[in-house]
Design an enzyme around this catalytic site. Structure first.
Site, short mmCIF file in Angstrom:
data_model
loop_
_atom_site.label_atom_id
_atom_site.label_comp_id
_atom_site.label_asym_id
_atom_site.label_seq_id
_atom_site.Cartn_x
_atom_site.Cartn_y
_atom_site.Cartn_z
CE1 TYR A 1 13.26 -6.65 -16.86
CE2 TYR A 1 11.50 -5.70 -18.16
CZ TYR A 1 12.83 -6.08 -18.03
OH TYR A 1 13.69 -5.91 -19.08
CE LYS B 1 11.19 -8.12 -21.40
NZ LYS B 1 11.21 -6.72 -21.97
P1 NAD Z 1 15.38 -2.13 -30.77
O1 NAD Z 1 14.23 -1.55 -31.51
O2 NAD Z 1 16.40 -1.21 -30.24
O3 NAD Z 1 16.15 -3.20 -31.70
C1 NAD Z 1 15.45 -4.13 -32.51
C2 NAD Z 1 16.35 -4.64 -33.60
O4 NAD Z 1 15.58 -5.48 -34.46
C3 NAD Z 1 16.94 -3.53 -34.47
O5 NAD Z 1 18.26 -3.86 -34.80
C4 NAD Z 1 16.05 -3.59 -35.72
O6 NAD Z 1 16.73 -3.14 -36.88
C5 NAD Z 1 15.77 -5.08 -35.80
N1 NAD Z 1 14.59 -5.40 -36.60
C6 NAD Z 1 14.53 -6.37 -37.51
N2 NAD Z 1 13.33 -6.41 -38.07
C7 NAD Z 1 12.59 -5.44 -37.52
C8 NAD Z 1 11.26 -4.98 -37.68
N3 NAD Z 1 10.42 -5.58 -38.54
N4 NAD Z 1 10.84 -3.95 -36.93
C9 NAD Z 1 11.64 -3.37 -36.01
N5 NAD Z 1 12.93 -3.76 -35.82
C10 NAD Z 1 13.39 -4.79 -36.56
O7 NAD Z 1 14.78 -3.05 -29.62
P2 NAD Z 1 15.52 -3.54 -28.31
O8 NAD Z 1 15.22 -2.58 -27.22
O9 NAD Z 1 16.93 -3.85 -28.61
O10 NAD Z 1 14.67 -4.87 -27.98
C11 NAD Z 1 14.93 -6.11 -28.66
C12 NAD Z 1 14.40 -7.27 -27.80
O11 NAD Z 1 15.06 -7.25 -26.54
C13 NAD Z 1 12.91 -7.20 -27.46
O12 NAD Z 1 12.41 -8.51 -27.44
C14 NAD Z 1 12.86 -6.60 -26.08
O13 NAD Z 1 11.73 -6.98 -25.33
C15 NAD Z 1 14.12 -7.18 -25.46
N6 NAD Z 1 14.69 -6.31 -24.40
C16 NAD Z 1 15.06 -6.90 -23.25
C17 NAD Z 1 15.64 -6.14 -22.25
C18 NAD Z 1 16.15 -6.82 -21.02
O14 NAD Z 1 16.50 -6.12 -20.09
N7 NAD Z 1 16.23 -8.12 -20.99
C19 NAD Z 1 15.81 -4.77 -22.43
C20 NAD Z 1 15.44 -4.20 -23.63
C21 NAD Z 1 14.87 -4.99 -24.62
#
Ligand code: NAD
Length: 439
Positions: A269, A184
């Protein structure tokens, strides 16, 4: 990092631990001042019929929390599939959520396993692959993603990339014949959500949006209480979700990659919970945003959003999300005959739920903790069961699309300072209830 789920807010309830270690579900009830008063007057006496006498001194069993299906399942042996028969997932993007939550959760799954990793950082992927028993041959980068078409160990692609990349990877996954579980928010525009739905439908692939709270037992209990009218007709929902978002280099502060600020990341949320608990769709929304010019974090996206959604039954949801406050996550759902709340709400664990209602004509309230037993594992296993049994996921693409439609109406309301009408979705946005099969 989406700090809605930050680890330092976890484990507030030590009683969770033994239950989660045993892998069994437990119900823990606690007293409160209001409840103690109700007990002192004997108000809760009849409610005690089913409660354990040892707990009588300081708690009460209010008469609606027992869930026969849940309790019965406690006696049922786990229906774990052998590892080779489980649905295989390619995890796309090895950021915080993938590393801290999703990969560990896959170890707790009954029907799912990690089968491949997709990352732009091969060294990181090799390390993670070693840790989770993924073969080197099953590591891909974003450019070689299409090679997954030939990997029969992978049935589902789990997209854990920045929001603005969800559409591209969903379309690419559907094209090579893989089902999609997408984090999401589903995407950054209604048009992109629709394109994702169309691509999966055209290729006969399943699409599920990872609304983990809809698979979390306390949230599910509240939705069930509301559905069974235990709180009376619903009148109000009040929710807040805040965190102090880190510096300007975060993709979450980049409009193209995030789609917006606090709203799509954490306000979602509250928005989704109001729809999930009420089972209704809002017909109008009014909203305002704060985007302080002096704060370099908020050059492109809003710091905070306030929105009010009105529903056909008269139910109203008043929600706030902010990237500028210390972390705080809560909601209260109020009906004419009772209320239910979570504080903290929306997190990975450490969640707390209370509810209150009249017992023998007196106000009583109580706290309940259900061992979450890993909401991510429940969510992922639900997707696997949908693949195994060829069913529509409980939170399909249509659920993400509807939230995106409402978020666009929220932004329009804030921009125009007007109430914005929202048309009814053409069909139900949710698939069958997962409880029967997943839990
Ligand atoms: P994050 O920044 O920690 O990880 C993002 C990943 O994408 C990294 O591995 C990064 O290297 C990669 N990536 C590839 N291309 C990229 C670019 N152009 N710019 C930035 N990163 C790039 O983020 P996250 O917290 O892991 O979030 C990822 C997804 O998960 C999002 O859609 C976020 O909304 C969702 N999320 C959901 C929950 C939940 O509880 N369901 C919690 C956190 C995040």
């Amino acid at each position: 990092m989406d700090q809605t789920d930050r680890p330092d807010s976890q484990d507030l309830i030590p009683e969770d631990k033994p239950a989660s270690q045993s892998g069994r579900r437990t119900f823990l009830q606690r007293s409160s001042a209001g409840l103690a008063a109700a007990l002192a007057t004997g108000a809760a006496g009849t409610a005690w019929a089913a409660g354990p006498p040892a707990a009588a001194a300081n708690s009460v069993k209010l008469p609606l929390i027992a869930d026969p299906r849940t309790e019965q399942k406690e006696e049922t042996p786990d229906a774990n599939l052998p590892p080779d028969d489980r649905i295989g997932y390619a995890i796309v993007g090895l950021g915080h959520l993938a590393l801290d939550q999703i990969l560990p959760a896959l170890s707790n799954c009954k029907y799912s396993r990690v089968a491949a990793l997709v990352s732009g950082d091969r060294n990181k992927a090799l390390k993670i692959a070693h840790q989770y028993g993924v073969r080197e041959a099953d590591i891909y980068d974003y450019q070689s993603f299409e090679r997954l078409a030939d990997n029969s160990r992978v049935q589902v692609v789990y997209i854990v990339l920045p929001n603005g990349m969800h559409k591209e990877f969903t379309l690419r996954a559907a094209k090579i014949g893989k089902h999609v579980l997408c984090e999401k928010p589903m995407a950054t525009s209604v048009a992109d959500c629709q394109a994702m739905i169309d691509a999966c439908s055209k290729n006969n692939r399943k699409l599920m949006v990872a609304y983990r709270s809809q698979y979390e037992p306390m949230d599910r209990m509240i939705a069930k209480m509301a559905k069974e009218n235990k709180l009376g007709p619903l009148r109000e929902f009040i929710a807040g979700n805040s965190q102090n978002q880190s510096g300007p280099s975060q993709w979450r502060l980049n409009k193209a990659l995030a789609g917006g600020g606090a709203l799509p990341d954490i306000g979602l949320y509250a928005l989704n919970a109001a729809r999930f608990f009420s089972g209704e769709e809002p017909y109008e929304v009014s909203a305002s945003l704060t985007q302080p010019a002096a704060d370099p974090r908020f050059k492109e996206v809003e710091e905070s959003v306030h929105f009010i959604m009105r529903f056909p039954s008269g139910f109203t949801a008043t929600c706030m999300a902010s990237y500028g406050c210390h972390e705080s996550r809560f909601f209260r759902l109020q009906g004419t005959d009772g209320w239910a709340e979570m504080d903290p709400a929306f997190g990975y664990n450490g969640l707390r739920m209370r509810y209150g209602m009249l017992v023998d004509g007196k106000s009583a309230n109580t706290e309940i903790t259900i061992d979450p037993n890993n909401q991510f594992a429940r969510e992922i296993d639900h997707m696997s069961l949908c693949v195994i049994n060829d069913k529509i996921p409980h939170t399909p693409g249509e659920e993400g699309l509807q939230d995106q439609r409402i978020m666009e109406a929220i932004y329009e309301s804030a921009r125009t300072a007007r109430v914005v009408k929202i048309s009814k979705p053409q069909a139900s946005t949710r698939g069958p209830d997962p409880e029967e099969e997943t839990f």
